[in-house]
Design a protein around this motif. Structure first.
Motif, mmCIF file in Angstrom:
data_model
loop_
_atom_site.group_PDB
_atom_site.id
_atom_site.type_symbol
_atom_site.label_atom_id
_atom_site.label_comp_id
_atom_site.label_asym_id
_atom_site.label_seq_id
_atom_site.Cartn_x
_atom_site.Cartn_y
_atom_site.Cartn_z
ATOM 1 N N SER A 147 22.358 3.786 -6.947
ATOM 2 C CA SER A 147 23.701 4.304 -7.205
ATOM 3 C C SER A 147 23.698 5.237 -8.408
ATOM 4 C CB SER A 147 24.671 3.149 -7.444
ATOM 5 O OG SER A 147 25.929 3.646 -7.831
ATOM 6 N N ASP A 214 32.759 4.471 11.412
ATOM 7 C CA ASP A 214 31.903 4.853 10.288
ATOM 8 C C ASP A 214 31.404 6.290 10.428
ATOM 9 O OD1 ASP A 214 32.201 2.517 8.903
ATOM 10 O OD2 ASP A 214 30.240 1.689 9.408
ATOM 11 N N HIS A 223 30.939 11.219 3.723
ATOM 12 C CA HIS A 223 30.646 10.008 2.985
ATOM 13 C C HIS A 223 29.202 9.597 3.295
ATOM 14 C CE1 HIS A 223 34.997 8.434 2.236
ATOM 15 N NE2 HIS A 223 34.919 9.745 2.113
ATOM 16 N N MET A 225 27.969 6.746 3.573
ATOM 17 C CA MET A 225 27.950 5.564 4.426
ATOM 18 C C MET A 225 29.381 5.254 4.830
ATOM 19 S SD MET A 225 26.376 1.801 3.477
ATOM 20 C CE MET A 225 24.916 2.588 2.806
ATOM 21 N N THR A 230 29.477 -0.188 4.583
ATOM 22 C CA THR A 230 29.541 -0.431 3.138
ATOM 23 C C THR A 230 30.053 -1.840 2.851
ATOM 24 O OG1 THR A 230 29.908 1.906 2.671
ATOM 25 C CG2 THR A 230 30.540 0.345 0.958
#
Length: 280
Positions: A147, A214, A223, A225, A230
């Motif tokens: 992250s 998704d 995005h 994911m 997520t």
């Protein structure tokens, strides 16, 4: 500003081990505090596995064994005494976090204290502390090593000087900081949960499959994911707890849909149990 030479992490689960990984990669020595010897051994193994993956990706400076030499996993909170920063990383339960934070303060009175809470009030957590001016939120994201974001949560008694130090620490970790005030769900959880709950309602209503919902977000909105996958990675139980908290604090729009409560009741918590909105 450089990172503290010694950093403590109270709680060596998935998030705590990831936070330890980040500080080890940046050069700090890290002490993880766990409840018992079994949990301590598991925490050490998590960090070692994470560092091994980093070595395989070429993002680790030096052999895994040399980095692990800067890690000490123990059950004795007195080992936090030399730490300049201690991050609390226990489950999202107010009473538990409050007990842990006051315990850390007892053994590391000079340290900056930070909570890795993703939604709980920093001011509420600070209420029992003797030195709330040394406390703030540092919300890391799962998985921590990959992250790029850390959310700095500023309490009513958090001085601007400490916020500036925290921003520099996040930069030293190779991540980007956003700074938010102490509001329910902060910025990230509030937005992330809102999207995830609507995705669940769409699945519940038969609008589309989990995969297609998704894909709408990954390809349509770029995005990385989708919200349902997520949620599986975060944990359906974690998302339910945050949604319940936001429903109480913000309003009915965060009321969790039945599909989420049913899956949690069935023990389908996502990746950690092998089944959530997806099979793992």
């Amino acid at each position: 500003m450089t990172l503290p030479m010694n950093v403590g992490v109270y709680g060596g689960g998935r998030m705590g081990a990831g936070i330890a990984h980040a500080f080890l990669l940046a050069g700090s020595s890290v002490r993880i505090i766990e409840a018992d010897d079994t949990a301590a051994a598991a925490a050490s193994a998590r960090v070692a596995a994470s560092l091994t993956k980093a070595a395989e990706r070429g993002t680790l400076n030096g052999p895994v064994e040399h980095v692990m030499d800067r890690l000490n996993v123990t059950t004795d909170p007195a080992d936090l005494g030399a730490c300049g920063l201690v991050v609390e990383a226990v489950p999202e339960v107010v009473d538990l976090k409050t007990r842990v934070l006051t315990r850390i303060e007892e053994f590391a009175p000079e340290a900056v204290l930070a909570s890795n809470t993703s939604s709980l009030s920093v001011d509420q957590l600070a209420a029992e502390l003797a030195r709330p001016e040394r406390f703030l939120g540092l919300h890391f994201f799962n998985p921590v090593p990959a992250s790029e974001l850390v959310e700095i949560v500023v309490g009513a008694k958090t001085p601007s000087e400490l916020v500036a130090r925290a921003q520099e620490w996040v930069t030293a970790l190779g991540k980007t900081a956003i700074t938010v005030t102490d509001a329910p769900g902060f910025a990230s959880s509030r937005l992330g949960v809102a999207i995830a709950l609507e995705a669940m309602r769409m699945l519940e209503d038969g609008v589309a499959s989990a995969e297609d919902i998704d894909t709408a977000m990954t390809l349509g909105y770029k995005h990385p994911m989708g919200p349902l996958r997520t949620t599986d990675i975060v944990g359906l139980d974690v998302r339910l707890a945050i949604a319940d908290h936001l429903a109480r604090e913000v309003g009915e729009r965060f009321q969790p849909p039945a599909i989420l409560r049913e899956k949690v009741a069935a023990g389908h918590l996502g990746r950690k149990t092998g089944q959530g909105f997806y099979g793992w």
